[in-house]
Write a protein that holds these residues in place. Structure first.
Motif, PDB file in Angstrom:
ATOM      1  N   PHE A 280      25.241  64.220  18.232  1.00 51.63           N
ATOM      2  CA  PHE A 280      26.562  63.608  18.452  1.00 51.63           C
ATOM      3  C   PHE A 280      26.974  62.840  17.209  1.00 51.63           C
ATOM      4  CE2 PHE A 280      25.088  59.222  19.152  1.00 51.63           C
ATOM      5  CZ  PHE A 280      23.777  59.429  19.525  1.00 51.63           C
ATOM      6  N   LYS A 281      28.261  62.523  17.176  1.00 44.11           N
ATOM      7  CA  LYS A 281      28.845  61.821  16.023  1.00 44.11           C
ATOM      8  C   LYS A 281      29.370  60.447  16.452  1.00 44.11           C
ATOM      9  CE  LYS A 281      32.978  62.172  15.204  1.00 44.11           C
ATOM     10  NZ  LYS A 281      34.329  61.609  15.053  1.00 44.11           N
ATOM     11  N   LEU A 282      29.113  59.453  15.620  1.00 47.54           N
ATOM     12  CA  LEU A 282      29.623  58.103  15.889  1.00 47.54           C
ATOM     13  C   LEU A 282      30.492  57.644  14.728  1.00 47.54           C
ATOM     14  CD1 LEU A 282      26.262  56.386  16.961  1.00 47.54           C
ATOM     15  CD2 LEU A 282      28.078  57.176  18.499  1.00 47.54           C
TER      16      LEU A 282
ATOM     17  N   GLY B 144      36.731  67.961   3.364  1.00 48.33           N
ATOM     18  CA  GLY B 144      35.994  68.630   4.447  1.00 48.33           C
ATOM     19  C   GLY B 144      34.804  67.828   4.952  1.00 48.33           C
ATOM     20  N   ASP B 145      34.916  66.492   4.908  1.00 48.82           N
ATOM     21  CA  ASP B 145      33.857  65.590   5.413  1.00 48.82           C
ATOM     22  C   ASP B 145      32.464  65.974   4.889  1.00 48.82           C
ATOM     23  OD1 ASP B 145      35.906  64.434   6.867  1.00 48.82           O
ATOM     24  OD2 ASP B 145      35.310  65.299   8.786  1.00 48.82           O
ATOM     25  N   PRO B 146      32.218  65.847   3.589  1.00 49.85           N
ATOM     26  CA  PRO B 146      30.927  66.298   3.036  1.00 49.85           C
ATOM     27  C   PRO B 146      29.738  65.442   3.480  1.00 49.85           C
ATOM     28  CG  PRO B 146      32.191  65.131   1.372  1.00 49.85           C
ATOM     29  CD  PRO B 146      33.094  65.277   2.560  1.00 49.85           C
TER      30      PRO B 146
ATOM     31  N   GLY C 297      24.231  73.680  14.898  1.00 54.06           N
ATOM     32  CA  GLY C 297      25.414  73.525  14.048  1.00 54.06           C
ATOM     33  C   GLY C 297      25.116  73.564  12.568  1.00 54.06           C
ATOM     34  N   SER C 298      25.687  72.592  11.838  1.00 58.01           N
ATOM     35  CA  SER C 298      25.606  72.646  10.376  1.00 58.01           C
ATOM     36  C   SER C 298      24.182  72.435   9.875  1.00 58.01           C
ATOM     37  CB  SER C 298      26.560  71.630   9.745  1.00 58.01           C
ATOM     38  OG  SER C 298      26.131  70.320   9.983  1.00 58.01           O
ATOM     39  N   LEU C 299      23.351  71.723  10.634  1.00 55.38           N
ATOM     40  CA  LEU C 299      21.954  71.525  10.211  1.00 55.38           C
ATOM     41  C   LEU C 299      21.220  72.868  10.221  1.00 55.38           C
ATOM     42  CD1 LEU C 299      19.583  69.407   9.603  1.00 55.38           C
ATOM     43  CD2 LEU C 299      18.995  69.765  11.990  1.00 55.38           C
TER      44      LEU C 299
ATOM     45  N   ASP D 122      33.924  66.241  22.754  1.00 51.44           N
ATOM     46  CA  ASP D 122      34.481  66.657  21.454  1.00 51.44           C
ATOM     47  C   ASP D 122      33.491  66.411  20.326  1.00 51.44           C
ATOM     48  OD1 ASP D 122      36.923  67.450  22.445  1.00 51.44           O
ATOM     49  OD2 ASP D 122      38.112  65.985  21.327  1.00 51.44           O
ATOM     50  N   GLY D 123      32.718  65.351  20.423  1.00 47.86           N
ATOM     51  CA  GLY D 123      31.845  64.946  19.315  1.00 47.86           C
ATOM     52  C   GLY D 123      30.382  64.903  19.684  1.00 47.86           C
ATOM     53  N   CYS D 124      30.006  65.621  20.744  1.00 51.50           N
ATOM     54  CA  CYS D 124      28.594  65.689  21.155  1.00 51.50           C
ATOM     55  C   CYS D 124      28.252  67.149  21.406  1.00 51.50           C
ATOM     56  CB  CYS D 124      28.356  64.989  22.496  1.00 51.50           C
ATOM     57  SG  CYS D 124      28.747  63.242  22.581  1.00 51.50           S
ATOM     58  N   ARG D 125      26.985  67.534  21.204  1.00 50.70           N
ATOM     59  CA  ARG D 125      26.536  68.824  21.735  1.00 50.70           C
ATOM     60  C   ARG D 125      25.738  68.541  22.997  1.00 50.70           C
ATOM     61  NH1 ARG D 125      26.279  70.608  16.217  1.00 50.70           N
ATOM     62  NH2 ARG D 125      27.878  72.213  16.001  1.00 50.70           N
ATOM     63  N   LEU D 126      26.200  69.141  24.083  1.00 56.91           N
ATOM     64  CA  LEU D 126      25.629  68.881  25.406  1.00 56.91           C
ATOM     65  C   LEU D 126      25.261  70.224  26.024  1.00 56.91           C
ATOM     66  CD1 LEU D 126      28.452  66.381  26.537  1.00 56.91           C
ATOM     67  CD2 LEU D 126      26.176  65.773  25.692  1.00 56.91           C
TER      68      LEU D 126
HETATM   69  P1  TMP Z   1      27.716  69.682  12.880  1.00 56.27           P
HETATM   70  O1  TMP Z   1      26.467  70.350  13.341  1.00 56.27           O
HETATM   71  O2  TMP Z   1      28.901  70.605  12.818  1.00 56.27           O
HETATM   72  O3  TMP Z   1      27.512  68.911  11.624  1.00 56.27           O
HETATM   73  O4  TMP Z   1      28.094  68.598  14.012  1.00 56.27           O
HETATM   74  C1  TMP Z   1      27.175  67.611  14.433  1.00 56.27           C
HETATM   75  C2  TMP Z   1      27.750  66.831  15.590  1.00 56.27           C
HETATM   76  O5  TMP Z   1      28.860  66.058  15.162  1.00 56.27           O
HETATM   77  C3  TMP Z   1      28.279  67.689  16.729  1.00 56.27           C
HETATM   78  O6  TMP Z   1      27.901  67.095  17.969  1.00 56.27           O
HETATM   79  C4  TMP Z   1      29.771  67.675  16.596  1.00 56.27           C
HETATM   80  C5  TMP Z   1      30.036  66.393  15.891  1.00 56.27           C
HETATM   81  N1  TMP Z   1      31.148  66.514  14.934  1.00 56.27           N
HETATM   82  C6  TMP Z   1      32.306  65.795  15.135  1.00 56.27           C
HETATM   83  O7  TMP Z   1      32.434  65.059  16.111  1.00 56.27           O
HETATM   84  N2  TMP Z   1      33.309  65.908  14.221  1.00 56.27           N
HETATM   85  C7  TMP Z   1      33.220  66.701  13.131  1.00 56.27           C
HETATM   86  O8  TMP Z   1      34.169  66.757  12.343  1.00 56.27           O
HETATM   87  C8  TMP Z   1      32.018  67.458  12.954  1.00 56.27           C
HETATM   88  C9  TMP Z   1      31.879  68.384  11.770  1.00 56.27           C
HETATM   89  C10 TMP Z   1      31.013  67.333  13.857  1.00 56.27           C
END
Ligand code: TMP
Length: 260
Positions: free
Chosen positions: A176-178, A128-130, A99-101, A200-204
């Motif tokens: 994942f995101k917390l 945009g959640d910086p 992803g973004s990394l 929704d918020g994890c890469r699996l």
């Molecule tokens: P990213 O690689 O896009 O930064 O995302 C990292 C992880 O965070 C990925 O598992 C998806 C999660 N994520 C969210 O749950 N909400 C968000 O708004 C974003 C950008 C990522």
């Protein structure tokens, strides 16, 4: 349920006033967004599955001593949770580059990281959640030093637990995101895990095939997102003791798609 006061509608959930003070009802929608809501769509049955997966994960985390907002699941799409003051940070934990990394630093997706990374993003849709540094958090007072210590320690424990939990069912937890929230007791507050943990918020990624079993299927137009979410739920064993209608619904989806 009778008319309830809506407190907030987010991209994937609606929050209603709970039955007792200090409680909230989280309703899980099928709506999906990506790229700060520039892309919008629906993943059929997502709300039902995320409600179950999040219940399962939060319950298991509470068993290892992580304080969470989860109280109990109410029905197919709703759960009762403690009301918290959300800390405006997205805490992202990464085990593998993606992803973004990968984009930001030019690291190939799938490259294991030398050690687990924790990143902080400032929760602000308009911006945009910086990505931010701990220095920004301290400078602007978004969380105290003590809260940062608590959140990072919890994030590492949650990651250790979830890596094992998913590996046991053949899934690689990439990142994942917390989100965390404060609960107040007079002048004293403590930090607990809030929001949800779901595909929704994890890469699996499937360990054997590398197949993506998360929201990247939607973000990247890969298709098959319903099946992917169901597969995660099935492997975790959370769709087995469902009520008849829920099972029927899911079986119907599978049948329509030509599956058993
Ligand atoms: P990213 O690689 O896009 O930064 O995302 C990292 C992880 O965070 C990925 O598992 C998806 C999660 N994520 C969210 O749950 N909400 C968000 O708004 C974003 C950008 C990522």
């Amino acid at each position: 349920m009778s008319r309830r006061r809506q407190i907030y509608e987010g991209k994937a959930k609606i929050l209603y006033e709970g039955p007792e003070p200090g409680t909230i009802i989280q309703y899980f929608k099928d709506d999906a967004t990506a790229f700060n809501a520039q892309k919008k769509g629906t993943i059929n049955g997502k709300g039902v599955i995320n409600n179950r997966i999040s219940e399962f994960v939060f319950t298991r985390l509470s068993h290892i001593g992580i304080p969470t907002h989860f109280i109990r699941r109410l029905n197919m799409r709703e759960q009762l949770v403690r009301q918290v003051e959300i800390i405006p940070l997205e805490v992202v934990v990464r085990n593998v580059a993606a992803g973004s990394l990968s984009k930001r630093l030019g690291i190939e997706e799938g490259e294991p990281l030398p050690h687990t990374l924790i990143e902080y993003y400032y929760k602000d849709d308009a911006l945009g959640d910086p990505l931010i540094a701990e220095e920004h958090i301290a400078c602007f007072g978004w969380a105290s030093n003590e809260e940062m210590q608590d959140m990072s320690a919890m994030a590492i424990r949650i990651n250790d637990f979830m890596v094992g939990m998913f590996a046991a069912v053949g899934i690689r937890l990439v990142d994942f995101k917390l989100e965390f929230g404060r609960i107040w007791d007079g002048d004293y507050s403590r930090v607990i895990l809030a929001d949800e943990i779901s595909p929704d918020g994890c890469r699996l990624w499937d360990i054997a095939s590398g197949e993506k079993l998360d929201k990247d299927r939607f973000r990247r137009d890969l298709g098959g997102e319903e099946d992917a979410y169901q597969e995660v739920a099935r492997r975790l064993g959370v769709l087995q003791e469902d009520g008849p209608s829920e099972v029927a619904d899911i079986n119907l989806h599978r049948k329509l798609r030509g599956k058993k």
